[in-house]
Design a protein around this motif. Sequence first.
Motif, PDB file in Angstrom:
ATOM      1  N   ALA A  90      39.386  42.318  37.666  1.00 50.19           N
ATOM      2  CA  ALA A  90      39.057  40.856  37.544  1.00 50.19           C
ATOM      3  C   ALA A  90      39.978  39.850  37.738  1.00 50.19           C
ATOM      4  N   VAL A  91      39.932  38.727  37.986  1.00 53.42           N
ATOM      5  CA  VAL A  91      41.044  37.729  37.930  1.00 53.42           C
ATOM      6  C   VAL A  91      40.199  36.550  37.708  1.00 53.42           C
ATOM      7  N   ALA A  92      40.839  35.551  36.996  1.00 49.32           N
ATOM      8  CA  ALA A  92      40.246  34.094  36.475  1.00 49.32           C
ATOM      9  C   ALA A  92      41.355  33.113  36.485  1.00 49.32           C
ATOM     10  N   ALA A  93      41.135  32.119  36.955  1.00 44.02           N
ATOM     11  CA  ALA A  93      41.784  30.859  37.323  1.00 44.02           C
ATOM     12  C   ALA A  93      41.049  29.685  36.506  1.00 44.02           C
ATOM     13  N   ALA A  94      41.509  28.464  36.669  1.00 44.68           N
ATOM     14  CA  ALA A  94      40.780  27.363  35.801  1.00 44.68           C
ATOM     15  C   ALA A  94      40.053  26.793  36.790  1.00 44.68           C
ATOM     16  N   ASP A  95      39.624  27.321  38.011  1.00 43.17           N
ATOM     17  CA  ASP A  95      38.730  26.617  38.877  1.00 43.17           C
ATOM     18  C   ASP A  95      37.928  27.913  39.834  1.00 43.17           C
ATOM     19  N   MET A  96      38.137  29.030  39.291  1.00 44.68           N
ATOM     20  CA  MET A  96      37.383  30.140  40.049  1.00 44.68           C
ATOM     21  C   MET A  96      37.484  31.535  39.384  1.00 44.68           C
ATOM     22  N   ALA A  97      36.834  32.376  39.644  1.00 42.02           N
ATOM     23  CA  ALA A  97      37.061  33.963  39.198  1.00 42.02           C
ATOM     24  C   ALA A  97      36.421  34.767  40.003  1.00 42.02           C
ATOM     25  N   TYR A  98      37.107  36.185  40.203  1.00 42.60           N
ATOM     26  CA  TYR A  98      36.412  37.083  40.862  1.00 42.60           C
ATOM     27  C   TYR A  98      36.269  38.402  40.141  1.00 42.60           C
ATOM     28  N   VAL A  99      35.059  39.039  40.443  1.00 43.61           N
ATOM     29  CA  VAL A  99      35.094  40.451  39.553  1.00 43.61           C
ATOM     30  C   VAL A  99      34.910  41.492  40.923  1.00 43.61           C
ATOM     31  N   TYR A 100      35.845  42.690  40.878  1.00 42.81           N
ATOM     32  CA  TYR A 100      35.532  43.535  41.736  1.00 42.81           C
ATOM     33  C   TYR A 100      35.063  44.754  40.879  1.00 42.81           C
ATOM     34  N   PHE A 101      34.038  45.592  41.777  1.00 44.39           N
ATOM     35  CA  PHE A 101      33.437  46.819  41.118  1.00 44.39           C
ATOM     36  C   PHE A 101      33.065  47.672  41.994  1.00 44.39           C
TER      37      PHE A 101
END
Length: 173
Positions: A90-101
């Motif tokens: 999972a990665v997060a920024a101040a304008d987006m985030a993504y979760v891989y599973f």
Amino acid sequence: MSADASKALKVITGSSRFEASEERATTAQAAADLIASSPIATTTKNICRIFTPIGTPDFQLRATWRLADHAPTDDPSAPKFTELKMGDKAVAAADMAYVYFACRSDKVPSSSEGAHLVVGVEHWAVPREPEGNIKALKNAYATVAHSFSLAMAKELRCDNNGGLPPKPVLIPA
């Protein structure tokens, strides 16, 4: 959407009220679309869009899903992202985030290691420097992305909910 995600949306948008989404813009419909298109849907598809109320400053979030060709790599993420311990990555920024599973389910044709899904939430606007508490924004985006990811995993009946915890893990990996 979880209660934590509802609070996170207020951090992101500054609003606790939103316009109604399109009737078919649901996690259940996104899961049905994934099942119907699996294993070939590697382009990004919408789950829904979240809009602030008419008459307030315009703000749009886009929640998406896609099937990935393979599990995420251990390569470092771009500097703007903080990696989190959720799902495969999972990665997060101040304008987006993504979760891989990974999803092993009789509903989703896949390899022995499962189908690899990416669920994301991002501010849909002309890129600009985020304003406010960057850590709080990253945590908020990660919380909303986790909520959509967990909902997708449950809709798809992924084994062990795709390895996603019941609550978002906001501690950097």
